[in-house]
Design a protein around this motif. Structure first.
Motif, PDB file in Angstrom:
ATOM      1  N   GLU A 121      11.709   5.957  13.843  1.00  0.00           N
ATOM      2  CA  GLU A 121      10.371   6.526  13.668  1.00  0.00           C
ATOM      3  C   GLU A 121      10.451   8.005  13.335  1.00  0.00           C
ATOM      4  N   ARG A 122      11.317   8.730  14.055  1.00  0.00           N
ATOM      5  CA  ARG A 122      11.451  10.164  13.812  1.00  0.00           C
ATOM      6  C   ARG A 122      12.034  10.432  12.429  1.00  0.00           C
ATOM      7  N   ILE A 123      12.969   9.609  12.003  1.00  0.00           N
ATOM      8  CA  ILE A 123      13.587   9.773  10.690  1.00  0.00           C
ATOM      9  C   ILE A 123      12.562   9.550   9.579  1.00  0.00           C
ATOM     10  N   LEU A 124      11.753   8.502   9.696  1.00  0.00           N
ATOM     11  CA  LEU A 124      10.738   8.237   8.673  1.00  0.00           C
ATOM     12  C   LEU A 124       9.667   9.327   8.671  1.00  0.00           C
ATOM     13  N   GLU A 125       9.318   9.835   9.856  1.00  0.00           N
ATOM     14  CA  GLU A 125       8.377  10.954   9.926  1.00  0.00           C
ATOM     15  C   GLU A 125       8.951  12.170   9.211  1.00  0.00           C
ATOM     16  N   CYS A 126      10.223  12.457   9.455  1.00  0.00           N
ATOM     17  CA  CYS A 126      10.871  13.610   8.824  1.00  0.00           C
ATOM     18  C   CYS A 126      10.854  13.468   7.314  1.00  0.00           C
ATOM     19  N   ALA A 127      11.172  12.275   6.810  1.00  0.00           N
ATOM     20  CA  ALA A 127      11.161  12.052   5.363  1.00  0.00           C
ATOM     21  C   ALA A 127       9.761  12.277   4.796  1.00  0.00           C
ATOM     22  N   GLY A 128       8.741  11.795   5.499  1.00  0.00           N
ATOM     23  CA  GLY A 128       7.374  12.002   5.049  1.00  0.00           C
ATOM     24  C   GLY A 128       6.989  13.463   5.036  1.00  0.00           C
ATOM     25  N   TYR A 129       7.448  14.204   6.035  1.00  0.00           N
ATOM     26  CA  TYR A 129       7.147  15.638   6.093  1.00  0.00           C
ATOM     27  C   TYR A 129       7.773  16.381   4.917  1.00  0.00           C
ATOM     28  N   ASN A 171      17.903  25.494  -1.199  1.00  0.00           N
ATOM     29  CA  ASN A 171      16.970  26.580  -1.478  1.00  0.00           C
ATOM     30  C   ASN A 171      16.576  27.348  -0.222  1.00  0.00           C
ATOM     31  N   GLY A 172      17.247  27.047   0.895  1.00  0.00           N
ATOM     32  CA  GLY A 172      16.986  27.787   2.120  1.00  0.00           C
ATOM     33  C   GLY A 172      15.565  27.626   2.632  1.00  0.00           C
ATOM     34  N   GLU A 173      15.024  26.388   2.560  1.00  0.00           N
ATOM     35  CA  GLU A 173      13.632  26.143   2.928  1.00  0.00           C
ATOM     36  C   GLU A 173      13.487  25.610   4.354  1.00  0.00           C
ATOM     37  N   PHE A 174      14.528  25.720   5.176  1.00  0.00           N
ATOM     38  CA  PHE A 174      14.459  25.153   6.512  1.00  0.00           C
ATOM     39  C   PHE A 174      13.352  25.774   7.356  1.00  0.00           C
ATOM     40  N   VAL A 175      13.238  27.093   7.337  1.00  0.00           N
ATOM     41  CA  VAL A 175      12.239  27.762   8.156  1.00  0.00           C
ATOM     42  C   VAL A 175      10.834  27.345   7.729  1.00  0.00           C
ATOM     43  N   ALA A 176      10.599  27.316   6.409  1.00  0.00           N
ATOM     44  CA  ALA A 176       9.282  26.922   5.899  1.00  0.00           C
ATOM     45  C   ALA A 176       8.990  25.463   6.228  1.00  0.00           C
ATOM     46  N   LEU A 177      10.000  24.584   6.126  1.00  0.00           N
ATOM     47  CA  LEU A 177       9.802  23.175   6.461  1.00  0.00           C
ATOM     48  C   LEU A 177       9.510  23.019   7.950  1.00  0.00           C
ATOM     49  N   ASP A 178      10.226  23.755   8.776  1.00  0.00           N
ATOM     50  CA  ASP A 178      10.007  23.713  10.222  1.00  0.00           C
ATOM     51  C   ASP A 178       8.558  24.073  10.536  1.00  0.00           C
ATOM     52  N   GLU A 179       8.060  25.143   9.936  1.00  0.00           N
ATOM     53  CA  GLU A 179       6.686  25.558  10.166  1.00  0.00           C
ATOM     54  C   GLU A 179       5.698  24.492   9.678  1.00  0.00           C
ATOM     55  N   HIS A 180       5.990  23.917   8.511  1.00  0.00           N
ATOM     56  CA  HIS A 180       5.129  22.877   7.950  1.00  0.00           C
ATOM     57  C   HIS A 180       5.060  21.678   8.889  1.00  0.00           C
ATOM     58  N   MET A 181       6.189  21.259   9.424  1.00  0.00           N
ATOM     59  CA  MET A 181       6.226  20.118  10.328  1.00  0.00           C
ATOM     60  C   MET A 181       5.449  20.402  11.603  1.00  0.00           C
ATOM     61  N   GLN A 182       5.611  21.606  12.140  1.00  0.00           N
ATOM     62  CA  GLN A 182       4.895  21.961  13.364  1.00  0.00           C
ATOM     63  C   GLN A 182       3.389  21.946  13.143  1.00  0.00           C
ATOM     64  N   ARG A 183       2.942  22.434  11.974  1.00  0.00           N
ATOM     65  CA  ARG A 183       1.518  22.441  11.674  1.00  0.00           C
ATOM     66  C   ARG A 183       0.973  21.019  11.548  1.00  0.00           C
ATOM     67  N   LEU A 184       1.708  20.145  10.858  1.00  0.00           N
ATOM     68  CA  LEU A 184       1.252  18.772  10.700  1.00  0.00           C
ATOM     69  C   LEU A 184       1.194  18.051  12.043  1.00  0.00           C
ATOM     70  N   GLU A 185       2.217  18.257  12.873  1.00  0.00           N
ATOM     71  CA  GLU A 185       2.254  17.580  14.163  1.00  0.00           C
ATOM     72  C   GLU A 185       1.178  18.107  15.107  1.00  0.00           C
ATOM     73  N   ALA A 186       0.764  19.349  14.919  1.00  0.00           N
ATOM     74  CA  ALA A 186      -0.296  19.928  15.742  1.00  0.00           C
ATOM     75  C   ALA A 186      -1.683  19.636  15.176  1.00  0.00           C
ATOM     76  N   GLY A 187      -1.741  19.021  13.991  1.00  0.00           N
ATOM     77  CA  GLY A 187      -3.031  18.730  13.378  1.00  0.00           C
ATOM     78  C   GLY A 187      -3.747  19.974  12.893  1.00  0.00           C
ATOM     79  N   ALA A 188      -2.993  20.967  12.443  1.00  0.00           N
ATOM     80  CA  ALA A 188      -3.582  22.223  11.983  1.00  0.00           C
ATOM     81  C   ALA A 188      -4.391  22.011  10.707  1.00  0.00           C
TER      82      ALA A 188
END
Length: 279
Positions: free
Chosen positions: A27-35, A122-139
């Motif tokens: 479940e976590r892997i599929l969520e990550c791919a979707g993010y 492309n060094g997008e880990f920080v931006a992806l991390d923030e994006h995932m946190q926003r989606l999971e928080a329902g921002a």
């Protein structure tokens, strides 16, 4: 296939892989791919990703099959947890690609694998991390820029050498979509009901219980402006009407949106099943 359509096909693959009963790891892997797919779309990087894929294709005929994704490879700055999760997600889809029953899914899997490499290199880990946190928080829907007028937004889009393909921006406090069609160099900024649909969905999940009440919009705006670090969203009451107070932190804009904006907008909670496939 146009890159926008290819990303949609990858998203459909994730839908087919999702099961009502599955392990927390899957479940976590599929969520990550979707993010990761959502990240490409939300930041308007379709064409940058398309060019990246073309460069990958010229490297080697076995560009995907022979690649691994090491969490500590160059460009992997950012959260160690995100790096490790993305590496596990990559491994899952790499194994899926090598399996005997994925003939019809080769291209969507390759899209996903290339997205993972794109984010790392492309060094997008920080931006992806923030994006995932926003989606999971329902921002609230994320915007990439904010402008005072339509003219300012249009000038920005026309003079940007590498504009976003499709991304949300603010004009005043209103959501718009910036659109760029590279093949014909078409650029346009147009109103987009992102907040309307967001409010319609949010009110189903988060009861509109105000944390504060104000007699006027001016008083509410002064309160919101005075907050040192406001959350992404909070319900407030203004002259008897529920509003959502939103902090667009990345563009330094705070705004108030009446819940009445959601009137007439509905969320389709029913998902049409994918046609069955032969095993």
């Amino acid at each position: 296939m146009p890159i926008h359509d290819a990303l949609i096909e990858a998203q459909k693959l994730l839908g087919r892989l999702w099961k009502e009963e599955q392990s927390p790891e899957r479940e976590r892997i599929l969520e990550c791919a979707g993010y990761t797919l959502s990240f490409i779309s939300a930041t308007g990087q379709h064409y940058r990703f398309e060019d990246f894929r073309k460069n990958l294709a010229s490297d080697s005929p076995a560009r995907v099959e022979s690649r691994t994704l090491a969490p500590n490879e160059p460009g992997a700055a950012g959260s160690a947890n995100i790096r490790e999760l993305l590496a596990r997600t990559h491994g899952f889809f790499n194994q899926l690609l090598a399996g005997p029953n994925c003939t019809n899914d080769h291209e969507p899997i390759r899209i996903l694998l290339d997205v993972f490499h794109y984010i790392v290199l492309n060094g997008e880990f920080v931006a992806l991390d923030e994006h995932m946190q926003r989606l999971e928080a329902g921002a609230p829907p994320r915007v990439i820029a904010a402008f005072g007028t339509q003219a300012e937004a249009t000038t920005w889009l026309e003079n940007t050498s590498e504009p976003p393909s499709r991304a949300l921006v603010l004009i005043g406090d209103q959501y718009h979509q910036a659109v760029y069609l590279r093949d014909i160099n078409h650029r346009k900024v147009m109103p987009w009901p992102a907040m309307e649909y967001y409010l319609a969905e949010l009110v189903q999940d988060v009861p509109p219980i105000p944390v504060a009440s104000f007699a006027s919009r001016e008083m509410a705006e002064a309160w919101l402006k005075a907050q040192a670090e406001p959350p992404d969203r909070e319900w407030v009451m203004i002259a008897g009407a529920v509003h959502l107070a939103v902090n667009h932190a990345n563009v330094q804009r705070r705004a108030l949106y009446p819940l009445s904006m959601a009137d007439g907008y509905t969320i389709n909670l029913e998902v049409e099943p994918e046609p069955s496939r032969p095993d």
